[in-house]
Design an enzyme around this catalytic site. Structure first.
Site, PDB file in Angstrom:
ATOM      1  N   ARG A 107       0.852  -1.192   0.000  1.00 59.86           N
ATOM      2  CA  ARG A 107       0.000   0.000   0.000  1.00 59.86           C
ATOM      3  C   ARG A 107       0.884   1.237   0.000  1.00 59.86           C
ATOM      4  NH1 ARG A 107      -3.693   0.143   5.101  1.00 59.86           N
ATOM      5  NH2 ARG A 107      -4.430  -1.757   4.038  1.00 59.86           N
ATOM      6  N   HIS A 152       1.678  -2.090   5.650  1.00 58.86           N
ATOM      7  CA  HIS A 152       1.504  -2.444   4.239  1.00 58.86           C
ATOM      8  C   HIS A 152       2.493  -1.708   3.345  1.00 58.86           C
ATOM      9  CE1 HIS A 152      -2.246  -4.867   4.091  1.00 58.86           C
ATOM     10  NE2 HIS A 152      -2.577  -4.200   5.190  1.00 58.86           N
ATOM     11  N   ASP A 159      -3.565  -8.413   3.300  1.00 58.36           N
ATOM     12  CA  ASP A 159      -4.911  -8.659   3.817  1.00 58.36           C
ATOM     13  C   ASP A 159      -5.535  -9.727   2.935  1.00 58.36           C
ATOM     14  OD1 ASP A 159      -4.597  -6.626   5.690  1.00 58.36           O
ATOM     15  OD2 ASP A 159      -5.542  -5.114   4.415  1.00 58.36           O
ATOM     16  N   GLU A 241      -7.207  -7.877  13.628  1.00 58.79           N
ATOM     17  CA  GLU A 241      -7.782  -8.036  12.291  1.00 58.79           C
ATOM     18  C   GLU A 241      -7.529  -9.456  11.788  1.00 58.79           C
ATOM     19  OE1 GLU A 241      -5.957  -5.000   9.899  1.00 58.79           O
ATOM     20  OE2 GLU A 241      -7.041  -3.365  10.897  1.00 58.79           O
ATOM     21  N   HIS A 244      -5.311  -9.729   8.482  1.00 62.16           N
ATOM     22  CA  HIS A 244      -4.059  -8.966   8.357  1.00 62.16           C
ATOM     23  C   HIS A 244      -2.852  -9.803   8.812  1.00 62.16           C
ATOM     24  CE1 HIS A 244      -1.886  -4.921   8.869  1.00 62.16           C
ATOM     25  NE2 HIS A 244      -1.070  -5.794   9.447  1.00 62.16           N
TER      26      HIS A 244
END
Length: 269
Positions: A107, A152, A159, A241, A244
């Site tokens: 990301r 990320h 994810d 999460e 994740h």
């Protein structure tokens, strides 16, 4: 006066000529080239083309409600060790009739900045009913759902979920369609071809905690299958999460990259 006028005309002509030469010879301003990924990054498809990719941030079906900055193409990019580890996990799952499906991989920092700007705009709650129905938007930073840096951006975090084979396609999200809470029963939530994990992806709720005691039965077993399979190949789960995971050791533990998510960023790797 005539002599002065002649001198003035000569100076003006000389200055004009110099300006013209400068205009011709001055280099044209060039746009700053986009950064590219280091050679240690690869497109996941070049390592394992069987892993399903549903890159949510290239679509408006996410907690912001629009395509996220920096996501040029629906492409999973990871550091090579992380991609190779996912390939090992996928090989094991395929033998059990399942496949991995990734929602987000590397990301860029500009995407994280987009999340931060959105979180600071308390008036924008277009996707609240699905992704954070019980969380006050003013609490997103304090509760840890949004941060100014993301693992990320280091390239080894992913994810993902598990899909039972054969995989049916997930229908496209239609902006403006009615939203259903991400923790609603799977039959009521936005359709996703994954197994039932108890919540949808990016569900800002404590029910997303991997080992939340309220998640039981098949939902808990599915989470444990994902966690166990990835842990066996070197991934560490973020307890808050279920989707994740970060590959350890990370090749770039302290670097947050900002090259765009695009094939050009990893061309030739």
């Amino acid at each position: 006066m005539t002599g002065l006028a002649s001198v003035f005309r000569t100076l003006v002509a000389t200055a004009s000529a110099l300006f013209a030469v400068t205009a011709v010879t001055a280099p044209a301003a060039q746009a700053e080239p986009e950064p590219r990924a280091p050679k240690e990054f690869v497109a996941l498809r070049s390592v394992d083309p069987t892993i399903i990719q549903e890159m949510r941030y290239t679509t408006p079906h996410n907690f912001v409600g629009v395509r996220i900055d920096g996501y040029r193409q629906p492409l999973c990019i990871l550091t090579r060790p992380a991609a190779q580890a996912l390939h090992k996990a996928q090989s094991k799952l395929l033998g059990q009739g399942y496949s991995l499906k990734v929602y987000d991989c590397y990301r860029p920092q500009r995407a994280v900045d987009h999340f931060v700007r959105w979180a600071e705009d308390l008036a924008d709650e277009a996707m609240k009913k699905e992704f954070y129905p019980q969380v006050d938007k003013s609490r997103l930073f304090a509760d840890g759902y949004i941060a100014e840096k993301s693992g990320h951006s280091r390239g080894s975090t992913v994810d993902l979920t598990i899909v039972k084979l054969p995989a049916l396609p997930t229908r496209p999200y239609i902006p403006g369609e009615p939203l259903v809470p991400c923790y609603a029963p799977q039959s009521d939530r936005f359709p996703d071809n994954s197994v039932d994990m108890g919540t949808g992806f990016d569900c800002f709720d404590t029910l997303s905690h991997t080992d939340d005691p309220r998640i039981q039965g098949k939902q808990r077993a599915n989470r444990q299958l994902l966690k166990g399979t990835l842990s066996a190949v070197g991934f560490v789960n973020l307890p808050e999460e279920w989707w994740h995971f970060t590959y350890k050791p990370e090749p770039f533990p302290d670097t947050f990259f900002d090259f765009p998510v695009a094939r050009r960023s990893v061309a030739g790797h």
